[in-house]
Design a protein around this motif. Structure first.
Motif, PDB file in Angstrom:
ATOM      1  N   LEU A  52      10.248   5.493 -13.026  1.00  0.00           N
ATOM      2  CA  LEU A  52       9.544   6.233 -12.239  1.00  0.00           C
ATOM      3  C   LEU A  52       8.241   6.569 -13.213  1.00  0.00           C
ATOM      4  O   LEU A  52       6.931   6.364 -12.690  1.00  0.00           O
ATOM      5  CB  LEU A  52       9.972   7.923 -12.194  1.00  0.00           C
ATOM      6  N   ARG A  53       8.414   6.532 -14.658  1.00  0.00           N
ATOM      7  CA  ARG A  53       7.088   6.793 -15.463  1.00  0.00           C
ATOM      8  C   ARG A  53       6.544   5.575 -15.606  1.00  0.00           C
ATOM      9  O   ARG A  53       5.253   5.290 -15.507  1.00  0.00           O
ATOM     10  CB  ARG A  53       7.672   7.107 -16.834  1.00  0.00           C
ATOM     11  N   LYS A  54       7.199   4.389 -15.669  1.00  0.00           N
ATOM     12  CA  LYS A  54       6.489   3.052 -15.372  1.00  0.00           C
ATOM     13  C   LYS A  54       5.748   2.909 -14.307  1.00  0.00           C
ATOM     14  O   LYS A  54       4.686   2.288 -14.276  1.00  0.00           O
ATOM     15  CB  LYS A  54       7.620   1.951 -15.581  1.00  0.00           C
ATOM     16  N   THR A  92       0.920  -1.097  -0.034  1.00  0.00           N
ATOM     17  CA  THR A  92       0.151  -0.028  -0.059  1.00  0.00           C
ATOM     18  C   THR A  92       0.708   1.078   0.193  1.00  0.00           C
ATOM     19  O   THR A  92       0.554   2.340  -0.770  1.00  0.00           O
ATOM     20  CB  THR A  92      -1.132  -0.088   1.170  1.00  0.00           C
ATOM     21  N   LYS A  93       2.020   1.338   0.529  1.00  0.00           N
ATOM     22  CA  LYS A  93       2.894   2.204   0.825  1.00  0.00           C
ATOM     23  C   LYS A  93       4.233   1.865   0.059  1.00  0.00           C
ATOM     24  O   LYS A  93       4.768   0.772   0.819  1.00  0.00           O
ATOM     25  CB  LYS A  93       2.979   2.821   2.258  1.00  0.00           C
ATOM     26  N   VAL A  94       4.603   2.294  -0.951  1.00  0.00           N
ATOM     27  CA  VAL A  94       6.030   1.996  -1.437  1.00  0.00           C
ATOM     28  C   VAL A  94       7.091   3.187  -1.288  1.00  0.00           C
ATOM     29  O   VAL A  94       6.757   4.324  -1.534  1.00  0.00           O
ATOM     30  CB  VAL A  94       5.832   1.758  -2.860  1.00  0.00           C
ATOM     31  N   ALA A  95       8.177   2.948  -0.909  1.00  0.00           N
ATOM     32  CA  ALA A  95       9.152   3.818  -0.489  1.00  0.00           C
ATOM     33  C   ALA A  95      10.616   3.429  -1.344  1.00  0.00           C
ATOM     34  O   ALA A  95      10.938   2.339  -1.274  1.00  0.00           O
ATOM     35  CB  ALA A  95       9.584   3.971   0.948  1.00  0.00           C
ATOM     36  N   THR A  96      10.818   4.516  -1.998  1.00  0.00           N
ATOM     37  CA  THR A  96      11.997   4.063  -3.078  1.00  0.00           C
ATOM     38  C   THR A  96      13.265   5.052  -3.030  1.00  0.00           C
ATOM     39  O   THR A  96      12.778   6.183  -3.201  1.00  0.00           O
ATOM     40  CB  THR A  96      11.530   4.066  -4.400  1.00  0.00           C
ATOM     41  N   ARG A  97      14.399   4.517  -2.656  1.00  0.00           N
ATOM     42  CA  ARG A  97      15.458   5.493  -2.858  1.00  0.00           C
ATOM     43  C   ARG A  97      16.228   5.671  -4.356  1.00  0.00           C
ATOM     44  O   ARG A  97      15.858   4.957  -4.965  1.00  0.00           O
ATOM     45  CB  ARG A  97      16.781   4.632  -2.005  1.00  0.00           C
ATOM     46  N   ASP A 150      12.437  -1.290   2.583  1.00  0.00           N
ATOM     47  CA  ASP A 150      10.917  -2.044   2.668  1.00  0.00           C
ATOM     48  C   ASP A 150      10.224  -1.556   3.477  1.00  0.00           C
ATOM     49  O   ASP A 150       9.243  -2.081   4.004  1.00  0.00           O
ATOM     50  CB  ASP A 150      11.203  -3.587   2.604  1.00  0.00           C
ATOM     51  N   MET A 151      10.222  -0.167   3.827  1.00  0.00           N
ATOM     52  CA  MET A 151       9.269   0.538   4.770  1.00  0.00           C
ATOM     53  C   MET A 151       8.126   0.403   4.293  1.00  0.00           C
ATOM     54  O   MET A 151       7.754   0.988   3.017  1.00  0.00           O
ATOM     55  CB  MET A 151       9.651   1.895   5.477  1.00  0.00           C
ATOM     56  N   ASP A 152       6.942  -0.096   4.760  1.00  0.00           N
ATOM     57  CA  ASP A 152       5.480  -0.184   4.509  1.00  0.00           C
ATOM     58  C   ASP A 152       4.696   0.668   5.196  1.00  0.00           C
ATOM     59  O   ASP A 152       3.353   0.498   4.996  1.00  0.00           O
ATOM     60  CB  ASP A 152       5.210  -1.411   4.008  1.00  0.00           C
ATOM     61  N   SER A 153       4.966   1.293   6.320  1.00  0.00           N
ATOM     62  CA  SER A 153       3.976   1.707   7.271  1.00  0.00           C
ATOM     63  C   SER A 153       4.612   2.960   8.109  1.00  0.00           C
ATOM     64  O   SER A 153       5.839   3.058   8.063  1.00  0.00           O
ATOM     65  CB  SER A 153       3.588   0.547   8.269  1.00  0.00           C
ATOM     66  N   GLU A 154       3.968   3.852   8.671  1.00  0.00           N
ATOM     67  CA  GLU A 154       4.162   4.799   9.338  1.00  0.00           C
ATOM     68  C   GLU A 154       3.737   4.808  10.802  1.00  0.00           C
ATOM     69  O   GLU A 154       2.648   4.363  10.983  1.00  0.00           O
ATOM     70  CB  GLU A 154       3.738   6.299   8.753  1.00  0.00           C
ATOM     71  N   LEU A 156      15.734   1.688  -7.123  1.00  0.00           N
ATOM     72  CA  LEU A 156      15.058   1.786  -8.677  1.00  0.00           C
ATOM     73  C   LEU A 156      14.696   0.474  -9.094  1.00  0.00           C
ATOM     74  O   LEU A 156      13.734   0.075  -9.923  1.00  0.00           O
ATOM     75  CB  LEU A 156      15.926   2.806  -9.542  1.00  0.00           C
ATOM     76  N   ASP A 157      15.558  -0.542  -8.953  1.00  0.00           N
ATOM     77  CA  ASP A 157      15.809  -1.966  -9.444  1.00  0.00           C
ATOM     78  C   ASP A 157      14.168  -2.427  -8.724  1.00  0.00           C
ATOM     79  O   ASP A 157      13.620  -3.196  -9.364  1.00  0.00           O
ATOM     80  CB  ASP A 157      16.842  -2.775  -9.194  1.00  0.00           C
ATOM     81  N   ARG A 158      14.161  -1.948  -7.496  1.00  0.00           N
ATOM     82  CA  ARG A 158      13.161  -2.632  -6.808  1.00  0.00           C
ATOM     83  C   ARG A 158      11.842  -2.218  -6.926  1.00  0.00           C
ATOM     84  O   ARG A 158      10.922  -3.100  -7.219  1.00  0.00           O
ATOM     85  CB  ARG A 158      13.308  -2.616  -5.306  1.00  0.00           C
ATOM     86  N   LEU A 159      11.766  -0.858  -7.286  1.00  0.00           N
ATOM     87  CA  LEU A 159      10.621  -0.323  -7.962  1.00  0.00           C
ATOM     88  C   LEU A 159      10.198  -0.862  -9.004  1.00  0.00           C
ATOM     89  O   LEU A 159       8.968  -1.104  -9.515  1.00  0.00           O
ATOM     90  CB  LEU A 159      10.794   1.302  -7.952  1.00  0.00           C
ATOM     91  N   ASP A 160      11.378  -1.121 -10.127  1.00  0.00           N
ATOM     92  CA  ASP A 160      11.068  -1.708 -11.254  1.00  0.00           C
ATOM     93  C   ASP A 160      10.277  -2.916 -11.006  1.00  0.00           C
ATOM     94  O   ASP A 160       9.405  -3.335 -11.949  1.00  0.00           O
ATOM     95  CB  ASP A 160      12.269  -1.888 -12.130  1.00  0.00           C
ATOM     96  N   LYS A 161      10.745  -3.650 -10.208  1.00  0.00           N
ATOM     97  CA  LYS A 161      10.162  -5.050 -10.073  1.00  0.00           C
ATOM     98  C   LYS A 161       8.743  -5.168  -9.418  1.00  0.00           C
ATOM     99  O   LYS A 161       7.926  -5.899  -9.964  1.00  0.00           O
ATOM    100  CB  LYS A 161      11.126  -6.027  -9.123  1.00  0.00           C
ATOM    101  N   ILE A 162       8.337  -4.221  -8.611  1.00  0.00           N
ATOM    102  CA  ILE A 162       7.087  -3.938  -8.189  1.00  0.00           C
ATOM    103  C   ILE A 162       6.140  -3.617  -9.182  1.00  0.00           C
ATOM    104  O   ILE A 162       5.219  -4.141  -9.175  1.00  0.00           O
ATOM    105  CB  ILE A 162       7.081  -3.005  -6.892  1.00  0.00           C
ATOM    106  N   CYS A 163       6.519  -2.595  -9.926  1.00  0.00           N
ATOM    107  CA  CYS A 163       5.437  -1.792 -10.757  1.00  0.00           C
ATOM    108  C   CYS A 163       5.516  -2.920 -12.316  1.00  0.00           C
ATOM    109  O   CYS A 163       4.511  -2.813 -12.897  1.00  0.00           O
ATOM    110  CB  CYS A 163       5.829  -0.746 -11.297  1.00  0.00           C
ATOM    111  N   SER A 164       6.096  -3.719 -12.354  1.00  0.00           N
ATOM    112  CA  SER A 164       6.239  -4.925 -13.281  1.00  0.00           C
ATOM    113  C   SER A 164       5.081  -5.960 -12.720  1.00  0.00           C
ATOM    114  O   SER A 164       4.770  -6.656 -13.705  1.00  0.00           O
ATOM    115  CB  SER A 164       7.570  -5.577 -13.537  1.00  0.00           C
ATOM    116  N   GLN A 165       4.679  -5.785 -11.702  1.00  0.00           N
ATOM    117  CA  GLN A 165       3.736  -6.979 -11.379  1.00  0.00           C
ATOM    118  C   GLN A 165       2.313  -6.341 -10.942  1.00  0.00           C
ATOM    119  O   GLN A 165       2.219  -5.767  -9.961  1.00  0.00           O
ATOM    120  CB  GLN A 165       4.227  -7.680 -10.252  1.00  0.00           C
TER     121      GLN A 165
END
Length: 516
Positions: free
Chosen positions: A161-163, A77-82, A439-443, A88-97
């Motif tokens: 980022l666009r992806k 639900t919350k995605v944080a990317t450095r 991999d923080m997903d909550s506040e 960015l590789d991790r973000l790429d993998k998440i948005c590819s699914q």
């Protein structure tokens, strides 16, 4: 164990209740009508999850396919990317699914200082720096510098980022944060303290990092036609506003028209007023287009309240849906505050005037009298560290000022940087995010007492902590001052206990007589 007591036989609702214990409900967000909204959702920096919770949720999802599906929102639900190749590789993998990306509603972009100059001399400096040698690994920083150069040269961040913005079909909230991990903190400290000649040639800056992040995120949101409606920039650099004005002027209104919540805090001090005035037309364009705004905050460093007129930034715009409004660190006349409040008297339910310093000729009692008598919808006001400009300047005259945007930064909200007579621990939003887990997903939401040290004094969102409407006349039962002249305002300075009493007095109006 009977079949009825096995975990896989539990209903989805019960399994979600169990996950809620491990981690906060991802569907829960603070309503914009609550006072804690802007602090918790935007200005309070995201905290890394407790490792055991992250592992527990991960292990839960690995149990079986059904558990894996139920647990997805709790991780994504919350995605944080450095801003790094790994991030960015991790973000790429998440948005590819798509089955993962469709759950993302909040995106936090963690951006470090950029290596502007001296990358090639970094390793040489670190090898020669004896004081911090045990803590500074040359290869680590050289890899970070090389990472940045490669990302910028290939525009890989723009592509991903666009992806991601296109894949996050449920995106609501976008946040840009300045990242300073422990390694960077040690490097900045070493550069500041070192007498080696190489130290002066190595330049790490937040300004180009903020400009680049703001531009690429904005372009990605537009390219993806993102459904987002909230933007938070608690560590913005004023020069980024000028770059947006120059680079993508035609697209600004389109972005602004989608916004329901906008929170901007500019933490640089160099030429701040000049830059803000230069961006005045941009602000007019943004605020005129942002007719759906319900919550708005614009702030500056507490130690350097700006000499800007409110309308130089807000341009007399009236937002018909505005319910929460906040400003921080301005030098204003009382009439400026009154005029803006009057424009929104029918909708505004919360008002934060944090670090506002009144100019000579104005008195707080006049502002408060208007708020009490005319702002009938207001449930709360926050007057944290309000004062008179002359007194503020006198108090600072004998104090050593530490700029909010200094490279070292405050590593915790406890280190406010204020002199003892102005100290309000836990007060500023000028700390860098220094988490070490991507991999923080909550506040985490923290509950502190209602003092200058805690969120009740720090928030701009909307939540009545004093009853604003009672069924019968309360004049005879109230211990509050009868009128504005009884508030104890001397026109010279404001004390803590006065501010807290004034906050309650403004919303403690008699529902029948409502006299001031």
């Amino acid at each position: 164990m009977s079949n009825s007591s096995k975990p896989h036989t539990l209903s989805n609702e019960l399994l979600k209740d169990i996950l809620d214990i491990l981690d906060a409900d991802p569907d829960r967000s603070i309503n914009i009508d609550r006072r804690a909204y802007l602090s918790v959702e935007s200005f309070r920096l995201p905290s890394p999850p407790v490792p055991s919770r992250a592992h527990d949720i991960g292990n839960f999802r690995l149990t079986c396919r059904r558990f894996g599906e139920i647990g997805i929102p709790y991780q994504f639900t919350k995605v944080a990317t450095r801003f790094s190749r790994h991030g960015l590789d991790r973000l790429d993998k998440i948005c590819s699914q798509s089955h993962l990306a469709k759950h993302t509603r909040k995106f936090s972009y963690l951006v470090p200082y950029f290596y502007v100059e001296g990358r090639e001399k970094l390793e040489q400096f670190l090898a020669s720096e004896s004081k911090h040698q045990a803590w500074l690994a040359p290869a680590l920083f050289q890899n970070k510098a090389d990472d940045q150069r490669l990302i910028l040269q290939t525009a890989e961040d723009t592509r991903i980022l666009r992806k991601a913005m296109a894949a996050f079909v449920s995106l609501q909230h976008v946040q840009i944060l300045r990242l300073q991990d422990e390694a960077h903190r040690m490097l900045l400290e070493a550069l500041q303290e070192s007498e080696l000649p190489q130290a002066s040639t190595i330049d790490l800056k937040w300004t180009p990092a903020c400009i680049h992040a703001t531009s690429t995120v904005a372009q990605a949101l537009l390219h993806a036609k993102s459904p987002f409606s909230r933007f938070s920039g608690p560590m913005m650099n004023s020069q980024s506003a000028l770059v947006i004005k120059d680079r993508i002027p035609s697209t600004v209104p389109l972005l602004a028209s989608r916004l329901t919540c906008l929170e901007l805090h500019f933490d640089d001090t160099e030429a701040l007023e000049e830059r803000m005035r230069a961006a005045s037309r941009l602000f007019k364009t943004v605020f005129t287009a942002a007719q759906n705004l319900q919550a708005l905050h614009v702030g500056f460093p507490s130690r350097s309240p700006v000499d800007l007129g409110l309308e130089e930034i807000f341009h007399s715009v009236h937002w018909e849906k505005l319910r929460a409004f906040g400003i921080q660190a301005w030098r204003l006349t009382g009439d400026e505050i009154v005029q803006l409040a009057r424009r929104h008297s029918k909708t505004l339910r919360g008002l934060r005037l944090r670090d506002v310093q009144l100019r000579e000729g104005s008195m707080w009692k006049d502002v408060l009298a208007m708020l009490r008598s005319e702002m009938e919808q207001v449930d709360w006001v926050s007057l944290r560290r309000i004062d008179y400009a002359r007194h503020f300047d006198e108090m600072w005259a004998d104090s050593m000022e530490v700029a909010d945007g200094s490279l070292g930064g405050s590593e915790s909200e406890e280190e406010d940087g204020f002199p003892p007579h102005l100290s309000v621990p836990g007060s500023d939003n000028d700390s860098d995010y220094s988490g070490n887990d991507e991999d923080m997903d909550s506040e985490n939401e923290h509950s502190l007492a209602d003092t200058d040290h805690g969120p009740e004094a720090n928030e701009i969102a909307l939540s009545p902590n004093t009853t604003a409407s009672l069924p019968l006349c309360t004049c005879s039962r109230s211990s509050d001052p009868a009128g504005a002249d009884d508030l104890g305002d001397n026109g010279l300075f404001v004390l803590y206990h006065q501010r807290k009493m004034w906050e309650k007095w403004v919303v403690g109006r008699c529902p029948e007589h409502n006299t001031v």
